[in-house]
Enzyme design. Structure first.
Site, PDB file in Angstrom:
ATOM      1  N   SER A   7      -0.278   7.892  -9.435  1.00 22.67           N
ATOM      2  CA  SER A   7      -0.894   6.581  -9.685  1.00 22.67           C
ATOM      3  C   SER A   7      -1.112   6.418 -11.175  1.00 22.67           C
ATOM      4  O   SER A   7      -1.874   7.182 -11.783  1.00 22.67           O
ATOM      5  CB  SER A   7      -2.242   6.491  -8.967  1.00 22.67           C
ATOM      6  OG  SER A   7      -2.981   5.424  -9.518  1.00 22.67           O
ATOM      7  N   HIS A  32       3.207   4.823  -8.426  1.00 27.93           N
ATOM      8  CA  HIS A  32       2.223   4.070  -7.635  1.00 27.93           C
ATOM      9  C   HIS A  32       1.455   3.155  -8.590  1.00 27.93           C
ATOM     10  O   HIS A  32       0.876   3.612  -9.575  1.00 27.93           O
ATOM     11  CB  HIS A  32       1.291   5.041  -6.920  1.00 27.93           C
ATOM     12  CG  HIS A  32       0.305   4.382  -6.010  1.00 27.93           C
ATOM     13  ND1 HIS A  32       0.646   3.931  -4.750  1.00 27.93           N
ATOM     14  CD2 HIS A  32      -1.013   4.080  -6.168  1.00 27.93           C
ATOM     15  CE1 HIS A  32      -0.425   3.403  -4.166  1.00 27.93           C
ATOM     16  NE2 HIS A  32      -1.446   3.471  -5.014  1.00 27.93           N
ATOM     17  N   ASP A  34      -1.413   0.411  -9.004  1.00 21.66           N
ATOM     18  CA  ASP A  34      -2.635  -0.113  -8.368  1.00 21.66           C
ATOM     19  C   ASP A  34      -3.057  -1.445  -8.961  1.00 21.66           C
ATOM     20  O   ASP A  34      -3.405  -1.529 -10.131  1.00 21.66           O
ATOM     21  CB  ASP A  34      -3.767   0.903  -8.541  1.00 21.66           C
ATOM     22  CG  ASP A  34      -3.610   2.109  -7.634  1.00 21.66           C
ATOM     23  OD1 ASP A  34      -3.405   1.908  -6.415  1.00 21.66           O
ATOM     24  OD2 ASP A  34      -3.698   3.248  -8.136  1.00 21.66           O
ATOM     25  N   MET A  36      -5.740  -4.439  -8.877  1.00 16.97           N
ATOM     26  CA  MET A  36      -7.111  -4.770  -8.441  1.00 16.97           C
ATOM     27  C   MET A  36      -7.558  -6.077  -9.084  1.00 16.97           C
ATOM     28  O   MET A  36      -7.221  -6.360 -10.233  1.00 16.97           O
ATOM     29  CB  MET A  36      -8.073  -3.658  -8.853  1.00 16.97           C
ATOM     30  CG  MET A  36      -7.662  -2.285  -8.348  1.00 16.97           C
ATOM     31  SD  MET A  36      -8.908  -1.054  -8.759  1.00 16.97           S
ATOM     32  CE  MET A  36      -8.048   0.459  -8.278  1.00 16.97           C
ATOM     33  N   HIS A  65       0.577  -1.275  -4.862  1.00 11.16           N
ATOM     34  CA  HIS A  65      -0.544  -1.276  -3.916  1.00 11.16           C
ATOM     35  C   HIS A  65      -1.462  -2.441  -4.292  1.00 11.16           C
ATOM     36  O   HIS A  65      -2.185  -2.369  -5.281  1.00 11.16           O
ATOM     37  CB  HIS A  65      -1.259   0.087  -4.027  1.00 11.16           C
ATOM     38  CG  HIS A  65      -2.519   0.192  -3.249  1.00 11.16           C
ATOM     39  ND1 HIS A  65      -3.418   1.220  -3.409  1.00 11.16           N
ATOM     40  CD2 HIS A  65      -3.051  -0.598  -2.273  1.00 11.16           C
ATOM     41  CE1 HIS A  65      -4.432   1.060  -2.584  1.00 11.16           C
ATOM     42  NE2 HIS A  65      -4.245  -0.044  -1.894  1.00 11.16           N
ATOM     43  N   MET A  67      -4.566  -4.566  -4.126  1.00 14.77           N
ATOM     44  CA  MET A  67      -5.974  -4.633  -3.713  1.00 14.77           C
ATOM     45  C   MET A  67      -6.482  -5.967  -4.223  1.00 14.77           C
ATOM     46  O   MET A  67      -7.310  -6.038  -5.134  1.00 14.77           O
ATOM     47  CB  MET A  67      -6.747  -3.444  -4.305  1.00 14.77           C
ATOM     48  CG  MET A  67      -6.385  -2.116  -3.642  1.00 14.77           C
ATOM     49  SD  MET A  67      -6.860  -0.679  -4.616  1.00 14.77           S
ATOM     50  CE  MET A  67      -5.412  -0.527  -5.661  1.00 14.77           C
ATOM     51  N   MET A 136      -5.987   4.947   3.151  1.00 11.05           N
ATOM     52  CA  MET A 136      -6.873   5.239   2.027  1.00 11.05           C
ATOM     53  C   MET A 136      -7.777   6.398   2.413  1.00 11.05           C
ATOM     54  O   MET A 136      -8.429   6.366   3.466  1.00 11.05           O
ATOM     55  CB  MET A 136      -7.750   4.024   1.687  1.00 11.05           C
ATOM     56  CG  MET A 136      -7.028   2.823   1.104  1.00 11.05           C
ATOM     57  SD  MET A 136      -5.995   3.175  -0.323  1.00 11.05           S
ATOM     58  CE  MET A 136      -7.199   3.781  -1.513  1.00 11.05           C
ATOM     59  N   ASP A 178      -3.676   8.022   0.057  1.00 12.00           N
ATOM     60  CA  ASP A 178      -4.063   7.634  -1.312  1.00 12.00           C
ATOM     61  C   ASP A 178      -5.550   7.866  -1.530  1.00 12.00           C
ATOM     62  O   ASP A 178      -6.380   7.249  -0.871  1.00 12.00           O
ATOM     63  CB  ASP A 178      -3.725   6.143  -1.505  1.00 12.00           C
ATOM     64  CG  ASP A 178      -4.007   5.629  -2.912  1.00 12.00           C
ATOM     65  OD1 ASP A 178      -4.350   6.437  -3.797  1.00 12.00           O
ATOM     66  OD2 ASP A 178      -3.861   4.401  -3.117  1.00 12.00           O
ATOM     67  N   GLY A 179      -5.860   8.770  -2.481  1.00  9.37           N
ATOM     68  CA  GLY A 179      -7.240   8.973  -2.903  1.00  9.37           C
ATOM     69  C   GLY A 179      -7.686  10.427  -2.783  1.00  9.37           C
ATOM     70  O   GLY A 179      -7.700  10.996  -1.692  1.00  9.37           O
TER      71      GLY A 179
END
Ligand code: DX5
Ligand code: ZN
Length: 229
Positions: A7, A32, A34, A36, A65, A67, A136, A178-179
């Site tokens: 990520s 990856h 992210d 947001m 991804h 969000m 997640m 993921d996480g």
């Protein structure tokens, strides 16, 4: 057979292009990405402009991804910006089936993302429109959080659903997590059924030196754990 997806949330943003190239040269599979929006999650990150900027630097899959809420406009923008795979959270779309179709119509692979407390039921009527299921293992919004242990049970449940679907359709859907994925827990996560692993802080936090091969050893360590799982 296992996919490692660093990520870039934990990358050095002053040198983002190098960070993307170096991590792929060190043996990672996907980037990856992210996204947001300070609305669906309490943080704000990067958008399609940054995706378009890194696109020419690598042949690797850019795994976006989302969000964000709503999702459809961002699906169009990221498909245009060169994304290969786009995943979104079912709670963030008013019309999940339509959003999934939109991703494929725009030439990308599609996936649904499940927060730790979101039930897998959202999958039941859209399996044929999905290429990846992302679980997640932290609440979305920030890198560097602790892996939530109940994800292991959920991975087993998701794996069972995907295998039943594969037997009946002949089509394989990837199971991504993921996480909080690290060298210490990746083997156990693989045993629970995951085949694609997002890791942000574990990879980009591994070394700060400017050696282009500085991610070789962390990615090799993750892969070694997968081989010996
Ligand atoms: C969290 C993001 C993750 C995050 C992972 O909302 O979706 O991709 O960057 O970071 P680590 O691996 O540090 O938990
Ligand atoms: Zn993510």
């Amino acid at each position: 057979m296992f996919i490692i997806a660093p990520s870039i949330l934990s990358a050095d943003f002053t040198r983002l292009g190098e960070e993307v190239v170096n991590v792929i040269e060190s043996g990672a599979d996907w980037i990856h990405f992210d996204v947001m929006d300070n609305h669906y999650v309490p943080n704000l990150t990067i958008g399609p402009l940054v995706c378009a900027a890194i696109r020419p630097l690598t042949q690797a899959t850019i795994d976006v991804h989302l969000m964000v809420k709503p999702v459809d406009q961002m699906i169009l923008a990221f498909a245009k910006a060169g994304a290969n795979l786009i995943t979104f959270h079912p709670e963030a779309s008013a019309h999940i089936d339509r959003s999934l179709a939109l991703i494929r119509e725009n030439g990308c692979q599609a996936g649904l993302v499940f927060n730790p407390a979101t039930p897998l039921d959202y999958l039941d009527y859209v399996m044929d429109k999905i290429d990846v299921v992302l679980l997640m293992s932290v609440n979305p919004g920030f890198g560097g959080q602790q892996f939530i242990a109940s994800t292991l049970l959920k991975l087993k449940a998701a794996r069972a659903k995907l295998e039943a679907y594969e037997r009946q359709s002949g089509r394989k859907i990837l199971l991504q997590v993921d996480g909080g994925v690290k060298v210490e827990n990746i083997a156990e996560i693989a045993r629970a059924g995951a085949d694609a692993f997002v890791a942000g802080s574990a990879i980009y936090g591994a070394s700060k030196a400017s050696d282009p091969h500085r991610y070789d050893s962390i990615i090799a360590a993750l892969r070694a754990e997968l081989v010996n799982r």
